[in-house]
Design a protein around this motif. Structure first.
Motif, PDB file in Angstrom:
ATOM      1  N   ILE A  72      -6.763   7.384  -0.466  1.00  0.00           N
ATOM      2  CA  ILE A  72      -7.988   7.160  -1.233  1.00  0.00           C
ATOM      3  C   ILE A  72      -8.978   6.317  -0.430  1.00  0.00           C
ATOM      4  CG2 ILE A  72      -8.921   5.957  -3.247  1.00  0.00           C
ATOM      5  CD1 ILE A  72      -6.454   6.926  -4.787  1.00  0.00           C
ATOM      6  N   ILE A  73      -8.489   5.297   0.244  1.00  0.00           N
ATOM      7  CA  ILE A  73      -9.366   4.444   1.047  1.00  0.00           C
ATOM      8  C   ILE A  73      -9.979   5.236   2.197  1.00  0.00           C
ATOM      9  CG2 ILE A  73      -9.406   2.467   2.611  1.00  0.00           C
ATOM     10  CD1 ILE A  73      -7.319   1.155   0.758  1.00  0.00           C
ATOM     11  N   VAL A  74      -9.163   6.012   2.886  1.00  0.00           N
ATOM     12  CA  VAL A  74      -9.660   6.792   4.020  1.00  0.00           C
ATOM     13  C   VAL A  74     -10.675   7.833   3.560  1.00  0.00           C
ATOM     14  CG1 VAL A  74      -8.966   8.480   5.765  1.00  0.00           C
ATOM     15  CG2 VAL A  74      -7.662   6.384   5.478  1.00  0.00           C
ATOM     16  N   LEU A  75     -10.372   8.547   2.485  1.00  0.00           N
ATOM     17  CA  LEU A  75     -11.305   9.558   1.985  1.00  0.00           C
ATOM     18  C   LEU A  75     -12.586   8.926   1.462  1.00  0.00           C
ATOM     19  CD1 LEU A  75      -8.900  12.082   0.236  1.00  0.00           C
ATOM     20  CD2 LEU A  75     -10.055  12.303   2.436  1.00  0.00           C
ATOM     21  N   SER A  76     -12.490   7.747   0.877  1.00  0.00           N
ATOM     22  CA  SER A  76     -13.691   7.043   0.422  1.00  0.00           C
ATOM     23  C   SER A  76     -14.575   6.661   1.593  1.00  0.00           C
ATOM     24  CB  SER A  76     -13.312   5.782  -0.356  1.00  0.00           C
ATOM     25  OG  SER A  76     -12.571   6.094  -1.481  1.00  0.00           O
ATOM     26  N   LEU A  77     -13.980   6.186   2.666  1.00  0.00           N
ATOM     27  CA  LEU A  77     -14.768   5.824   3.841  1.00  0.00           C
ATOM     28  C   LEU A  77     -15.388   7.051   4.504  1.00  0.00           C
ATOM     29  CD1 LEU A  77     -12.549   3.026   5.390  1.00  0.00           C
ATOM     30  CD2 LEU A  77     -14.756   2.785   4.253  1.00  0.00           C
ATOM     31  N   ILE A  78     -14.654   8.153   4.543  1.00  0.00           N
ATOM     32  CA  ILE A  78     -15.213   9.393   5.096  1.00  0.00           C
ATOM     33  C   ILE A  78     -16.383   9.857   4.234  1.00  0.00           C
ATOM     34  CG2 ILE A  78     -14.744  11.854   5.477  1.00  0.00           C
ATOM     35  CD1 ILE A  78     -11.922  11.026   6.353  1.00  0.00           C
ATOM     36  N   GLY A  79     -16.226   9.778   2.912  1.00  0.00           N
ATOM     37  CA  GLY A  79     -17.314  10.151   2.012  1.00  0.00           C
ATOM     38  C   GLY A  79     -18.526   9.263   2.177  1.00  0.00           C
ATOM     39  N   LYS A  80     -18.300   7.976   2.340  1.00  0.00           N
ATOM     40  CA  LYS A  80     -19.410   7.045   2.529  1.00  0.00           C
ATOM     41  C   LYS A  80     -20.144   7.336   3.827  1.00  0.00           C
ATOM     42  CE  LYS A  80     -20.639   2.252   2.606  1.00  0.00           C
ATOM     43  NZ  LYS A  80     -20.546   1.079   1.843  1.00  0.00           N
ATOM     44  N   CYS A  81     -19.415   7.616   4.894  1.00  0.00           N
ATOM     45  CA  CYS A  81     -20.044   7.964   6.169  1.00  0.00           C
ATOM     46  C   CYS A  81     -20.817   9.274   6.057  1.00  0.00           C
ATOM     47  CB  CYS A  81     -18.997   8.055   7.264  1.00  0.00           C
ATOM     48  SG  CYS A  81     -18.300   6.465   7.729  1.00  0.00           S
ATOM     49  N   ALA A  82     -20.273  10.245   5.330  1.00  0.00           N
ATOM     50  CA  ALA A  82     -20.955  11.523   5.155  1.00  0.00           C
ATOM     51  C   ALA A  82     -22.244  11.352   4.371  1.00  0.00           C
ATOM     52  CB  ALA A  82     -20.034  12.520   4.451  1.00  0.00           C
ATOM     53  N   VAL A  83     -22.224  10.528   3.335  1.00  0.00           N
ATOM     54  CA  VAL A  83     -23.432  10.289   2.552  1.00  0.00           C
ATOM     55  C   VAL A  83     -24.481   9.570   3.392  1.00  0.00           C
ATOM     56  CG1 VAL A  83     -24.330   8.975   0.595  1.00  0.00           C
ATOM     57  CG2 VAL A  83     -22.297  10.362   0.316  1.00  0.00           C
ATOM     58  N   SER A  84     -24.057   8.600   4.178  1.00  0.00           N
ATOM     59  CA  SER A  84     -25.006   7.888   5.040  1.00  0.00           C
ATOM     60  C   SER A  84     -25.620   8.829   6.072  1.00  0.00           C
ATOM     61  CB  SER A  84     -24.310   6.737   5.758  1.00  0.00           C
ATOM     62  OG  SER A  84     -23.850   5.793   4.842  1.00  0.00           O
ATOM     63  N   GLY A  85     -24.806   9.685   6.638  1.00  0.00           N
ATOM     64  CA  GLY A  85     -25.322  10.658   7.593  1.00  0.00           C
ATOM     65  C   GLY A  85     -26.287  11.642   6.953  1.00  0.00           C
ATOM     66  N   ALA A  86     -25.951  12.107   5.775  1.00  0.00           N
ATOM     67  CA  ALA A  86     -26.828  13.046   5.075  1.00  0.00           C
ATOM     68  C   ALA A  86     -28.155  12.396   4.714  1.00  0.00           C
ATOM     69  CB  ALA A  86     -26.138  13.569   3.820  1.00  0.00           C
ATOM     70  N   TYR A  87     -28.105  11.138   4.335  1.00  0.00           N
ATOM     71  CA  TYR A  87     -29.329  10.422   3.979  1.00  0.00           C
ATOM     72  C   TYR A  87     -30.223  10.271   5.208  1.00  0.00           C
ATOM     73  CZ  TYR A  87     -32.081   7.142   1.218  1.00  0.00           C
ATOM     74  OH  TYR A  87     -33.085   6.530   0.519  1.00  0.00           O
ATOM     75  N   PHE A 133       0.830  -1.194   0.000  1.00  0.00           N
ATOM     76  CA  PHE A 133       0.000   0.000   0.000  1.00  0.00           C
ATOM     77  C   PHE A 133       0.864   1.242   0.000  1.00  0.00           C
ATOM     78  CE2 PHE A 133      -3.024  -2.922   2.215  1.00  0.00           C
ATOM     79  CZ  PHE A 133      -3.917  -2.999   1.161  1.00  0.00           C
ATOM     80  N   SER A 134       0.580   2.123  -0.928  1.00  0.00           N
ATOM     81  CA  SER A 134       1.282   3.404  -0.938  1.00  0.00           C
ATOM     82  C   SER A 134       0.469   4.419  -0.130  1.00  0.00           C
ATOM     83  CB  SER A 134       1.453   3.897  -2.370  1.00  0.00           C
ATOM     84  OG  SER A 134       0.199   4.204  -2.937  1.00  0.00           O
ATOM     85  N   PHE A 135       1.048   5.561   0.099  1.00  0.00           N
ATOM     86  CA  PHE A 135       0.345   6.615   0.825  1.00  0.00           C
ATOM     87  C   PHE A 135      -0.896   7.053   0.060  1.00  0.00           C
ATOM     88  CE2 PHE A 135      -0.368  11.145   1.638  1.00  0.00           C
ATOM     89  CZ  PHE A 135      -0.657  11.072   2.994  1.00  0.00           C
ATOM     90  N   ARG A 136      -0.802   7.108  -1.249  1.00  0.00           N
ATOM     91  CA  ARG A 136      -1.938   7.520  -2.078  1.00  0.00           C
ATOM     92  C   ARG A 136      -3.085   6.529  -1.963  1.00  0.00           C
ATOM     93  NH1 ARG A 136      -3.169   7.352  -8.090  1.00  0.00           N
ATOM     94  NH2 ARG A 136      -4.548   9.131  -8.348  1.00  0.00           N
ATOM     95  N   THR A 137      -2.782   5.234  -1.942  1.00  0.00           N
ATOM     96  CA  THR A 137      -3.812   4.210  -1.823  1.00  0.00           C
ATOM     97  C   THR A 137      -4.513   4.309  -0.474  1.00  0.00           C
ATOM     98  OG1 THR A 137      -2.495   2.757  -3.228  1.00  0.00           O
ATOM     99  CG2 THR A 137      -4.251   1.736  -1.945  1.00  0.00           C
ATOM    100  N   ILE A 138      -3.747   4.491   0.580  1.00  0.00           N
ATOM    101  CA  ILE A 138      -4.332   4.616   1.906  1.00  0.00           C
ATOM    102  C   ILE A 138      -5.173   5.883   1.997  1.00  0.00           C
ATOM    103  CG2 ILE A 138      -3.782   4.958   4.347  1.00  0.00           C
ATOM    104  CD1 ILE A 138      -1.362   3.106   3.881  1.00  0.00           C
TER     105      ILE A 138
END
Length: 108
Positions: free
Chosen positions: A20-35, A13-18
């Motif tokens: 992307i994963i972290v930002l994707s999870l934050i985005g998913k949590c934000a979308v779930s909260g907004a919903y 895992f590179s820093f960029r991959t990690i």
């Protein structure tokens, strides 16, 4: 023992991959909260007589959006999906800013 088993996983895992994963999870949590917040806010915003109709309308719009979203990410020009998603997010933020607040008030 467990640390040695997971040691080989971190090498690929590179820093960029990690990031992307972290930002994707934050985005998913934000979308779930907004919903979830949209359900609560819709039930508080509209009067009882039209509450179910408004909730069904917004749920239908959300379902249509979830059907269209995978198609947007398949567009040919690679930056276009990010541009479309970003513009949609910015428009939703500005539209939420103008929603009325019912705290300590009896009318909208």
């Amino acid at each position: 023992f467990l640390y040695n088993n997971f040691e080989h996983m971190s090498e690929g895992f590179s820093f960029r991959t990690i990031l992307i994963i972290v930002l994707s999870l934050i985005g998913k949590c934000a979308v779930s909260g907004a919903y979830n917040i949209s359900y609560i806010y819709t039930s508080e915003l509209y009067p009882t007589s039209s509450r179910n109709t408004a909730l069904i309308f917004f749920t239908c719009f959300g379902s249509i959006s979830s059907l269209v979203a995978p198609q947007i990410s398949e567009l040919e020009w690679k930056p276009l999906p990010q541009i479309i998603y970003s513009i949609t997010a910015i428009l939703s933020v500005f539209s939420v800013m103008y929603l009325p607040e019912r705290y300590k008030s009896h009318h909208i």
